[in-house]
Design a protein around this motif. Structure first.
Motif, PDB file in Angstrom:
ATOM      1  N   UNK A 281       0.867  -1.175   0.000  1.00  0.00           N
ATOM      2  CA  UNK A 281       0.000   0.000   0.000  1.00  0.00           C
ATOM      3  C   UNK A 281       0.909   1.232   0.000  1.00  0.00           C
ATOM      4  N   UNK A 282       1.113   1.806  -1.173  1.00  0.00           N
ATOM      5  CA  UNK A 282       2.140   2.831  -1.287  1.00  0.00           C
ATOM      6  C   UNK A 282       1.618   4.261  -1.237  1.00  0.00           C
ATOM      7  N   UNK A 283       0.433   4.539  -1.750  1.00  0.00           N
ATOM      8  CA  UNK A 283      -0.183   5.870  -1.726  1.00  0.00           C
ATOM      9  C   UNK A 283       0.713   6.939  -2.345  1.00  0.00           C
ATOM     10  N   UNK A 284       1.443   6.576  -3.393  1.00  0.00           N
ATOM     11  CA  UNK A 284       2.337   7.513  -4.063  1.00  0.00           C
ATOM     12  C   UNK A 284       1.631   8.245  -5.190  1.00  0.00           C
ATOM     13  N   UNK A 285       2.110   9.450  -5.497  1.00  0.00           N
ATOM     14  CA  UNK A 285       1.674  10.135  -6.701  1.00  0.00           C
ATOM     15  C   UNK A 285       2.091   9.291  -7.904  1.00  0.00           C
ATOM     16  N   UNK A 286       1.241   9.268  -8.912  1.00  0.00           N
ATOM     17  CA  UNK A 286       1.525   8.431 -10.077  1.00  0.00           C
ATOM     18  C   UNK A 286       2.857   8.816 -10.719  1.00  0.00           C
ATOM     19  N   UNK A 287       3.130  10.110 -10.800  1.00  0.00           N
ATOM     20  CA  UNK A 287       4.371  10.561 -11.434  1.00  0.00           C
ATOM     21  C   UNK A 287       5.592  10.060 -10.670  1.00  0.00           C
TER      22      UNK A 287
END
Length: 302
Positions: A281-287
């Motif tokens: 579960x990373x919750x990172x911005x796609x970029x």
């Protein structure tokens, strides 16, 4: 912190009765309502009773399609619960950090993409309003669907992270070289970045779930260059110290579509090989995620 899908009817549960927001402003200042069942505040896909949503939990907002009281288009946004109160048959929910998906995901699209996913299968079977509690694997499934549909949209105006990637290209290259040479020293703002990462990732290593503060570090996914655009919580991971070192060297990464851990062939005979394929579960911005996965792919081919 727990994560839920709020499957709701748009006409009666969304701010202003807006089923399909055309911009973040349509939903950002209003309240959502979710169906409340006192004996079962949420349900996991295996039928077991889940926890009750509380402030700071994460929610995915799924607006039912083609029903009598809903003209939504499926999975539409993600947010954090700012405040929540229980009423007779519903929860009243104010949100923060609300972000629209770049492209909404309908049930038909989700099922066509992941026809054997227990979460997708059960949600397709039971199409009515419900609060679905998500396991870690379920969160990975949802994040994979979102990434496959183009990721999260813009919070406001232009995507500052993408712009900064272009503008800071030379400085990023320098920062990558400094990582390799282990020349990075403590810097102003590092403590605040670490605290933001701790809060965003619930005080646990994203890869191993370790929750011992003394061995956890905040990792920049796009490296620190001094640009304020990279000091965002969605450019951070909380990682165990050894995992952080391997992540910075692009020996570990995260697959953009599935959310699975990628492990370099150089680690095949190490203990880290067992991380390969683990859904995180990373919750990172796609970029940010796309940047790191591309760097990993390049180095894995050398």
């Amino acid at each position: 912190m727990n994560t839920f899908i709020l499957k709701i009817n748009g006409d009666t549960r969304c701010p202003g009765g807006i089923n399909v927001p055309t911009s973040i402003d349509d939903w950002k200042s209003g309240e959502f309502f979710a169906k409340r069942i006192a004996s079962s505040p949420s349900k996991y896909v295996d039928g077991t009773v889940g926890p009750e949503p509380v402030a700071r939990d994460q929610i995915y907002l799924w607006v039912n399609e083609h029903s009598e009281k809903s003209r939504g288009v499926g999975l539409t946004a993600v947010a954090l619960i700012k405040s929540i109160s229980a009423e007779a048959d519903s929860y009243r929910i104010a949100t923060s950090d609300l972000v629209l998906l770049e492209k909404a995901i309908s049930m038909d699209r989700a099922h066509a993409t992941l026809p054997s996913s227990p979460l997708v299968v059960e949600m397709k079977r039971y199409r009515h309003e419900r609060i679905w509690a998500l396991s870690e694997n379920d969160v990975g499934t949802v994040e994979g669907l979102i990434d496959g549909a183009g990721g999260l949209g813009e919070r406001t105006g232009k995507d500052s992270l993408l712009e900064a990637l272009r503008d800071e290209a030379q400085n990023i290259e320098t920062a990558l070289q400094e990582r390799k040479a282990a020349l990075i020293k403590p810097r102003p703002g590092q403590a605040a970045f670490r605290q933001a990462a701790i809060e965003r990732h619930d005080g646990r290593c994203v890869f191993t779930r370790t929750n011992i503060p003394d061995v956890l570090e905040a990792a920049h996914v796009i490296p620190h260059t001094g640009a304020v655009e990279f000091e965002r919580a969605d450019n951070s991971l909380l990682l165990r110290r050894d995992i952080h070192a391997l992540f910075d060297l692009f020996l570990l990464s995260i697959d953009a579509e599935s959310g699975q851990v990628l492990v370099s062939p150089k680690l095949d005979r190490s203990l880290y090989a067992k991380l390969r394929g683990r859904v995180v579960r990373h919750r990172l911005a796609h970029a940010a995620l796309d940047f790191h996965a591309n760097q990993f792919a390049k180095l894995s081919q050398l």
